[in-house]
Design a protein around this motif. Structure first.
Motif, mmCIF file in Angstrom:
data_model
loop_
_atom_site.group_PDB
_atom_site.id
_atom_site.type_symbol
_atom_site.label_atom_id
_atom_site.label_comp_id
_atom_site.label_asym_id
_atom_site.label_seq_id
_atom_site.Cartn_x
_atom_site.Cartn_y
_atom_site.Cartn_z
ATOM 1 N N SER B 328 101.535 47.805 88.788
ATOM 2 C CA SER B 328 100.700 48.950 88.449
ATOM 3 C C SER B 328 101.524 49.839 87.545
ATOM 4 O O SER B 328 102.641 50.235 87.898
ATOM 5 C CB SER B 328 100.293 49.712 89.714
ATOM 6 N N ALA B 329 100.988 50.144 86.372
ATOM 7 C CA ALA B 329 101.716 51.027 85.462
ATOM 8 C C ALA B 329 101.466 52.480 85.856
ATOM 9 O O ALA B 329 100.608 52.783 86.675
ATOM 10 C CB ALA B 329 101.266 50.761 84.031
ATOM 11 N N CYS B 431 97.813 53.222 86.161
ATOM 12 C CA CYS B 431 97.229 52.722 84.916
ATOM 13 C C CYS B 431 97.298 51.200 84.931
ATOM 14 O O CYS B 431 98.039 50.606 85.695
ATOM 15 C CB CYS B 431 98.021 53.209 83.698
ATOM 16 N N ASP B 432 96.535 50.594 84.031
ATOM 17 C CA ASP B 432 96.619 49.134 83.886
ATOM 18 C C ASP B 432 98.039 48.735 83.486
ATOM 19 O O ASP B 432 98.609 49.309 82.561
ATOM 20 C CB ASP B 432 95.676 48.656 82.785
ATOM 21 N N TRP B 433 98.564 47.740 84.173
ATOM 22 C CA TRP B 433 99.808 47.094 83.742
ATOM 23 C C TRP B 433 99.351 45.929 82.868
ATOM 24 O O TRP B 433 98.866 44.917 83.375
ATOM 25 C CB TRP B 433 100.589 46.607 84.961
ATOM 26 N N LEU B 501 102.932 46.763 94.467
ATOM 27 C CA LEU B 501 101.616 46.649 93.846
ATOM 28 C C LEU B 501 101.619 45.446 92.901
ATOM 29 O O LEU B 501 101.704 45.582 91.691
ATOM 30 C CB LEU B 501 101.269 47.941 93.096
ATOM 31 N N GLN B 502 101.553 44.266 93.502
ATOM 32 C CA GLN B 502 101.638 43.013 92.739
ATOM 33 C C GLN B 502 100.260 42.368 92.590
ATOM 34 O O GLN B 502 99.458 42.406 93.511
ATOM 35 C CB GLN B 502 102.488 41.980 93.486
ATOM 36 N N GLY B 540 94.582 44.465 85.537
ATOM 37 C CA GLY B 540 94.855 45.146 86.795
ATOM 38 C C GLY B 540 93.950 46.263 87.226
ATOM 39 O O GLY B 540 93.979 46.679 88.372
ATOM 40 N N GLY B 541 93.131 46.800 86.327
ATOM 41 C CA GLY B 541 92.424 48.007 86.736
ATOM 42 C C GLY B 541 93.427 49.135 86.886
ATOM 43 O O GLY B 541 94.624 48.941 86.759
#
Lengths: 205, 564
Positions: B328-329, B431-433, B501-502, B540-541
């Motif tokens: 997760s970014a 944020c989206d990764w 958060l993988q 990732g959403g």
């Protein structure tokens, strides 16, 4: 690396593991200690580290070495200064022995913590003709400030501080923080239910 | 004749739903879980057990990963990567190795993904250097399972109308929100002042008891990182595995380390080989296999499951297993409400511990700001109290701002101040990764675990776009923190992955050359092997993954029922 970890933790918070710190200290500390130890004579005084329980009496324990020296170092790190409990009040030395005796403590960590005492004593004998525990308070402060200037010495102190924090704020079931004295001082509300004696972390694995 | 109808490897958010649904339908199910079977009465609010020692995760000296981190750019434009074992670095990539997996220790703030997340490429266009793709299913196909998870997992909340609200098939959550901390009023006021819409965060936490023995939340204030002592948290163990066992059709084998999945000459999986709690090698056969070991370990297991029919690893015919790994970014930060600068009665209220904050912002889930650039995907901001872990908190005080170690009375003063001067309100930005060629799982050629199998090597490169979007949200969030009245506001965005958060690594898609799984999460080249942890997720959403993993695993359970 440990120093930068502080900033790292601040920036990333709970999204990253909080237990990362002890491992990083352990590995970096060990690596540095091996370098530092290369120029030192390590005294052959690895103590017997068996038979400690959270019920061990702090007074009795610190009457013997190396616990007497550990206690003196801890008292400098966490002194009696009219601001909350000191190292003695939180059973810091009993707790330290508990950690060193624990089966899950890395043998390298154990040896390094103990060797640090020899290192400190060697410095004090050279400069003050006394082991650390027999030095006066000024000399003790002076010697700790000196070792803090080396990477390994700083990490040794850092590790001892971490174990003081564990003694201060872990559940009393582990032998430190008697009657929640650390929680009360820092106005920290412990969670519930609290661990009973048969459900300490080492009972779960 | 197979030993079981279904063999599930892993018991977390991907494994639990399948176990429950298939056992309930009458199929014989076995779940192999590497970690121990800790029960509700093994969980106490004990920082030593949760966070200071290796109890819920393996010892890194025995089970580690190798992390490949960015180490500079060459003159020819290629990148250098530095490899380091997590045993040496201490950077632990395990997340809850026990029955129920990491869901035991989650904070449980739950978000659905949004329709746009399912079609990121067609909605926002390609991004250079990123492997952005549309999903092979739509939000509408997953929606019924998001709803099913609300009931079966136990998700509390309140449906609210807002610009980016996801369509719902029910009017509201089955459980009302958990109790809220007084600071939520200050958050709300700050947001309203900026014409933002603070949203009640849904939680996989029951506000009251339900009839299957789970009690409601007891509000001890120790939730994230800790196992739940009341059963209120919707862990896979509590909500799904225990009911699955109660059907009499589901067997849990804990401390069972799966080494490989074996296939026959037609490429169909036939059995798994695992090492049991006594160190003895065992085999179990089944008609269907479900892999749900969390993204990194799922990719590792498939890569280790090579044989004559799958020489590059199970499902890896086109070298896609492990690719497009996601985290997760975003970033995080905090601001402080200083007690002495407020009315004493408010200060006393804010010192309360136990209730949740339950507030987030999604006003920038899609950024449409011409000054910033073309319309693009943004993210979510979640507000939270810091985890209570006092030892970790104390340990952060021992270095001063100059990076020097502090001890003695100076340290004690810092400690007292850190614990008693202010309420620290944290925020996290999701944020989206973006999936890239620089973030993937492979097998390390030299490092092996205690079972002598190669460990996973994880390259953790990120896309600069992630940082750009993260900083946009950080700037906005700092304004919110200032408006609501916090001081000493700090925050940062980085490309360092949050290891808890993988997702990704075995993305699903229509083309076998660019995906590992089909739209049903079935391996393209192995008709009876499914993957149901977060590995299937292609993009990732901008929310935590857990609810989506739960929902999809319920969906796949229905697919498996039809296939059996």
């Amino acid at each position: 690396m440990d120093k930068t970890l502080k900033n790292w933790n601040n920036s990333l918070g709970p999204k990253l593991l909080e237990k990362i710190q002890i491992s990083i200290e352990r590995r970096s500390f060990l690596a540095n200690s091996l370098k530092a130890a290369a120029g030192l004579v390590i005294l052959p005084s690895m103590p017997s580290l068996t038979g400690c329980t959270p019920d061990t009496n702090q007074e009795q324990l610190v009457a013997t070495q190396p616990w007497k020296t550990f206690a003196a170092v801890q008292q400098q790190l966490f002194p009696n200064d009219d601001n909350g409990p000191d190292a003695k009040n939180i059973n810091a030395t009993v707790y330290l022995k508990f950690v060193l005796d624990a089966k899950d403590t890395d043998p390298d960590d154990r040896e390094f913590i103990v060797n640090g005492i020899d290192w400190l004593d060697e410095l004090c004998l050279k400069q003050f003709n006394n082991r650390f525990s027999a030095c006066n308070s000024t000399q003790q402060k002076n010697s700790l400030s000196q070792i803090a200037k080396s990477d390994a010495g700083e990490r040794w102190l850092s590790y001892l501080l971490l174990l003081i924090f564990e003694a201060l704020l872990s559940d009393p079931v582990y032998g430190g923080n008697p009657d929640g004295i650390g929680w009360q001082w820092l106005e920290h509300q412990p969670g519930f239910p609290r661990p009973p004696t048969n459900k300490r972390y080492m009972d779960l694995t | 004749m197979s030993d079981f109808d279904v063999c599930i490897i892993g018991s977390g958010a991907g494994g639990g739903p399948v176990a429950l649904q298939l056992a309930t339908a009458g199929y014989n199910v076995v779940v192999l879980e590497k970690g121990p079977f800790l029960k509700r009465d093994d969980f106490y609010k004990d920082e030593m057990a949760c966070c200071r020692r290796s109890v819920y995760t393996p010892q890194l000296s025995k089970e580690m990963h190798v992390i490949e981190d960015y180490a500079g750019k060459n003159p020819n434009g290629t990148y250098n990567w530095n490899s380091e074992s997590t045993y040496d670095s201490g950077w632990d990539f395990w997340n809850g190795n026990m029955v129920g997996g990491a869901t035991n220790v989650m904070s449980g703030f739950f978000y659905r993904m949004k329709p746009e997340d399912f079609r990121l490429k067609s909605e926002f266009g390609p991004i250079k250097g990123a492997n952005v793709a549309d999903w092979p299913i739509s939000y509408e196909q997953l929606e019924p399972y998001y709803t099913l998870a609300e009931t079966l997992v136990g998700i509390s909340g309140k449906a609210e109308t807002h610009s980016f609200a996801e369509p719902r098939s029910t009017t509201d959550f089955p459980y009302p929100p958990t109790r809220e901390h007084p600071v939520t009023d200050l958050i709300d006021n700050g947001c309203y002042e900026m014409n933002l819409q603070p949203l009640r965060t849904a939680r996989a936490i029951l506000p009251h008891a339900i009839d299957n023995g789970r009690r409601g939340c007891e509000y001890s204030g120790y939730c994230g990182s800790y196992g739940c002592s009341s059963g209120a948290k919707g862990s896979s163990r509590e909500a799904l595995i225990m009911p699955a066992i109660a059907t009499g059709k589901c067997e849990i084998r804990d401390r069972a380390k799966v080494i490989r999945i074996r296939s026959n000459q037609k490429g169909k999986a036939t059995s798994v080989e695992y090492i049991d709690k006594n160190g003895v090698t065992q085999h179990v056969s089944a008609k269907i296999f479900v892999v749900a070991c969390q993204a990194v370990e799922t990719a590792r297991l498939l890569l280790l499951s090579s044989d004559s029919m799958h020489p590059e690893g199970l499902g890896n015919r086109f070298n896609q297993v492990g690719k497009n790994l996601l985290f997760s970014a975003g970033g995080s930060g905090y601001g402080e409400f200083v007690y002495k600068e407020m009315d004493n009665s408010l200060a006393q209220e804010l010192k309360a511990r136990g209730p949740f904050i339950n507030r987030g912002l999604q006003d920038w889930y899609i950024i449409d700001d011409k000054q910033f650039g073309p319309r693009m995907k943004g993210g979510t901001v979640d507000f939270l109290l810091r985890h209570p872990n006092p030892i970790a908190r104390a340990n952060s005080t021992k270095w001063n701002d100059d990076g020097e170690l502090v001890w003695g009375s100076a340290l004690k003063s810092r400690l007292k101040q850190a614990f008693t001067d202010a309420l620290s309100l944290r925020f996290e930005i999701f944020c989206d990764w973006l999936p890239t060629d620089d973030c993937f799982v492979s097998l390390d050629s030299s490092t092996k675990d205690k079972w002598s199998t190669p460990v996973a090597k994880i390259r953790i490169g990120y896309h600069d776009h992630d940082i750009k979007v993260g900083n946009y949200l950080l700037d906005k969030t700092k304004q919110v923190m200032d408006t609501m009245g916090t001081t000493n506001i700090r925050g940062s965005v980085s490309g360092t992955p949050p290891q808890n958060l993988q997702a990704g690594g075995c993305r699903f898609g229509k083309d076998p050359k660019t995906s590992v799984l089909d739209a049903d999460c079935r391996i393209h080249t192995a008709e009876n092997v499914f993957v149901t942890d977060g590995s299937w997720i292609p993009t990732g959403g901008s929310v935590p993954y857990t609810w989506t993993i739960y929902a999809n695993a319920f969906r796949v359970a229905d697919i498996i029922k039809k296939q059996l």
